[in-house]
Design an enzyme around this catalytic site. Structure first.
Site, PDB file in Angstrom:
ATOM      1  N   LYS A   1     -36.828   5.988   7.661  1.00 45.61           N
ATOM      2  CA  LYS A   1     -35.952   7.057   8.143  1.00 45.61           C
ATOM      3  C   LYS A   1     -34.546   6.472   8.178  1.00 45.61           C
ATOM      4  CE  LYS A   1     -34.583   9.701  12.158  1.00 45.61           C
ATOM      5  NZ  LYS A   1     -34.855  10.107  13.556  1.00 45.61           N
TER       6      LYS A   1
ATOM      7  N   ALA B   1     -34.075  16.048  15.073  1.00 43.69           N
ATOM      8  CA  ALA B   1     -33.037  15.927  16.111  1.00 43.69           C
ATOM      9  C   ALA B   1     -32.580  17.267  16.667  1.00 43.69           C
ATOM     10  CB  ALA B   1     -31.818  15.169  15.606  1.00 43.69           C
ATOM     11  N   GLY B   2     -32.374  17.271  17.969  1.00 46.59           N
ATOM     12  CA  GLY B   2     -31.810  18.432  18.647  1.00 46.59           C
ATOM     13  C   GLY B   2     -32.832  19.410  19.202  1.00 46.59           C
TER      14      GLY B   2
END
Lengths: 64, 254
Positions: free
Chosen positions: B93, B181-182
């Site tokens: 990643k 993410a988020g």
């Protein structure tokens, strides 16, 4: 000679990266870099340690 | 189920391993959610690396190491090389962070690092924005997966740019895309899956919940529901009401 190991300045007599890992008591599950470049495990014994080297020894850690 | 670099994964939920109250809670969160991929990192060895590794290996999930915290191409490439040896996987990643407050990717450095790593045989999962041009460049340099953010890492704000994400999905319909993410709530995760994304990657939303194990289960249910909804071909929204009960045959009572 003086080197920086994981950000800490220290004196060592280790001739190679393998020696340095043994001196530091690191386990087997680590990866290494010298002066910003990856050093594969197979090359540690042939990687000399020189004055002023920056050595990083990293291990598995939590991540996102 | 998603296929990344030729490998089918058993769940569309990818879960991070950081910030849990305890290793036991982490392990339980993975067990109840059946997450298919665990993200991990590398840090300076100060004791504990082997113990952590033994615990992660025991989860039985596929491992995706990250280059979290790297701000330069050089740092990210070296970290990826160390990760490949340590975790015995060519999956990485790839994070090249460009901004301290938003942890927004440095997309220029990201493309450069991805080019280097794919040429060295890595299978790169680039943490990117939803920008079509950037994503196109990442594919050009050899990435076969995209991982656009929903919102800044750790913010829990959900899908900040639904238009951009929809547009990305439509432009690259055959590329596995993970919203990374988020994500703060199961509804965010379900929303991403309803849009047709292949998987979601989250960490803080589970690890920092009051009850991480229950939240892990909720996320797994949401991902499954969202995917099922996408495959069911949802109805088109419309502005005007349309009676669902048949009008024909209604008794005339006025």
């Amino acid at each position: 000679m003086m080197i920086t190991l994981n950000g800490e300045v220290l004196a060592t007599e280790a001739a190679t990266l393998s020696d340095l890992l043994a001196e530091g008591g690191f386990g087997a599950k680590v990866a290494t870099a010298r002066n910003g470049d990856f050093v594969p495990a197979a090359l540690r014994a042939a990687t000399p340690i020189a004055e002023g080297d920056r050595i990083e020894v990293v291990a598995p850690m939590q991540g996102g | 189920m998603p296929v990344f670099y030729g490998t089918q994964v058993d769940s569309a939920l990818m879960l991070g391993t950081a910030q849990y109250p305890s290793p036991a809670i982490l392990a339980e969160a993975f067990r109840v959610s059946q997450a298919g991929i665990a993200t991990v990192s590398l840090r300076r060895e100060a004791g504990g690396g082997q113990v952590f590794w033994d615990m992660i290996a025991g989860l039985g999930t596929r491992i995706l190491p990250n280059t979290a915290g790297c701000h330069t191409v050089k740092e990210a490439v070296t970290t990826a090389q160390m990760a490949r040896e340590l975790f015995d996987t060519s999956w990485i990643k790839l994070e090249v962070i460009g901004h301290a407050d938003t942890l927004q990717p440095d997309v220029f450095g990201l493309v450069d690092a991805a080019r280097i790593l794919t040429s060295e045989g890595f299978e790169v999962f680039p943490y990117c924005t939803e920008d079509l041009t950037v994503c196109g460049r990442l594919l050009e340099v050899g990435c076969q997966v995209l991982m656009p953010w929903g919102a800044p890492i750790g913010s829990g704000l959900g899908l900040n740019n639904p238009y951009g994400l929809r547009s990305l999905r439509a432009h690259f319909p055959d590329v596995p895309v993970v919203v990374d993410a988020g994500i703060g709530l199961p509804s965010h995760a379900a929303g991403a899956m309803e849009m047709g994304f292949d998987a979601v990657l989250l960490n803080t939303a589970v690890a920092k919940a009051g009850d991480p194990v229950s939240m892990a289960r909720a996320m797994a249910l949401a991902v499954e529901a969202g995917r099922a909804a996408f495959e069911a071909d949802p109805m088109e929204p419309r502005d005007m009401a349309a009676p669902s009960t048949p009008v024909l045959g209604k008794a005339f009572l006025a």
